[in-house]
Scaffold this active site. Structure first.
Site, PDB file in Angstrom:
ATOM      1  N   GLY A  55       0.819  -1.199   0.000  1.00 46.05           N
ATOM      2  CA  GLY A  55       0.000   0.000   0.000  1.00 46.05           C
ATOM      3  C   GLY A  55       0.854   1.251   0.000  1.00 46.05           C
ATOM      4  N   LYS A  71      -1.398   4.769   6.602  1.00 43.04           N
ATOM      5  CA  LYS A  71      -1.157   3.788   5.547  1.00 43.04           C
ATOM      6  C   LYS A  71      -2.472   3.395   4.882  1.00 43.04           C
ATOM      7  CE  LYS A  71       1.808   0.581   6.405  1.00 43.04           C
ATOM      8  NZ  LYS A  71       2.410  -0.660   6.949  1.00 43.04           N
ATOM      9  N   ASP A 165       3.705 -10.430   7.546  1.00 42.37           N
ATOM     10  CA  ASP A 165       4.628 -10.099   6.468  1.00 42.37           C
ATOM     11  C   ASP A 165       5.281  -8.767   6.797  1.00 42.37           C
ATOM     12  OD1 ASP A 165       4.250 -12.295   4.846  1.00 42.37           O
ATOM     13  OD2 ASP A 165       2.555 -11.404   3.792  1.00 42.37           O
TER      14      ASP A 165
END
Length: 307
Positions: A55, A71, A165
């Site tokens: 993103g 974000k 992640d």
């Protein structure tokens, strides 16, 4: 000595596992921001800090002067239920070198609001001539801090059904008012069954054959090269690695070091950090025989910089 070392590692693992379990309930203190409030704070999403497959991240200044990171999540299929789950799982993470999730927004976009980023990104301080150059001590503290956070994330993931992640480079390492490094680019993996699961044995104590562990170690190696050279990588480390491995550069550390440091660094420490970085970047082509914990402990033990 080996028994004592194994005992110490086991205690550390158990403490981190307890920390994970102790924060497994609902996160009640995460605030819901209004979409208009986010637009105003980010000046219409114009202040982009970085953008990748996870993103885009924006610099935001809220009423009262607080500077934060907002974000925007890329996943178009991230429905309300999955988004709420992502907020809950990211809200559990607590580490000195991870950006803390402070809030979220559901409007036209799926947005997350993270903690203080008063001094912007590491990349800004390496590349912007108007910024005061980071001294050697601060750079070493950044490397050690990021390694500590990665160890925490991998152990946290090894005990959770959801794998976290993480992406690490100078663009997404944020610095607070004290130049404490904070990893900002963390997502919840949505396909844990197809994702090589990290284990305590593979990622924390022994070898790290797991693909995710190897990828994280590689990224840490590139980050250390960025800190040493003062150059940020724009091609996932490939350009920087090629430059460092060039014959005329490889044989002269003086040509490799960031000119902004002048002579204000320890040659002994530089050689040790460079040796670790070179080992880490080799994991791009072959599974590592060491773990993030090994890297973190080595840097802590061999380099005399308080974190």
């Amino acid at each position: 000595m080996d028994d004592r070392l194994r005992f110490s590692r086991r205690i550390r693992f158990l403490l981190l596992a307890w920390l994970r379990r102790s924060r497994s309930g609902r996160i009640e203190f995460i605030r819901r921001f209004g979409y208009k409030e986010i637009i105003k704070a980010t000046q219409g999403f114009r202040k982009v800090i970085y953008s990748n497959y996870h993103g885009s991240a924006y610099r935001a200044k809220f009423k009262g002067g607080e500077v934060a990171l907002v974000k925007e999540l890329n996943a178009l299929d991230l429905g309300r239920e999955r988004f709420d789950e992502e907020v809950q799982l990211l809200g559990r993470l607590r580490h000195r070198h991870l950006l803390t999730l402070r809030g979220f927004c559901i409007g036209r976009k799926r947005l997350l609001v993270f903690d203080n980023i008063e001094n912007g990104s590491l990349k800004e301080h390496l590349n912007d001539p108007l910024k005061t150059p980071l001294n050697w001590k601060t750079r070493i503290q950044i490397a050690i801090g990021v390694a500590a956070a990665l160890e925490y994330l991998l152990i946290f993931s090894s005990n959770d059904a959801q794998i976290y992640d993480v992406s690490v480079n100078s663009c997404n390492i944020m610095l607070d008012e004290n130049f404490t490094p904070k990893i900002s680019d963390i997502r919840v993996n949505r396909h844990p069954k197809n994702h090589p699961k990290a284990t305590h044995d593979s990622c924390s104590e022994g070898s790290c054959a797991d693909e995710e562990c190897g990828n994280v170690i590689f990224q840490l190696g590139v980050l250390m090269l960025e800190l040493i050279t003062g150059q940020s990588s724009d091609r996932q480390g490939k350009d920087l690695i090629e430059w460092v491995q060039d014959s005329c550069i490889a044989n002269s550390i003086d040509k490799m070091i960031d000119p902004d440091l002048g002579n204000n660094y320890s040659s002994r420490e530089l050689q040790k950090v460079l040796a670790v970085a070179r080992l880490c970047i080799k994991t791009r082509y072959e599974p590592p025989s060491f773990s993030i914990t090994h890297v973190y402990r080595y840097l802590q033990k061999k380099i005399d910089v308080a974190t």
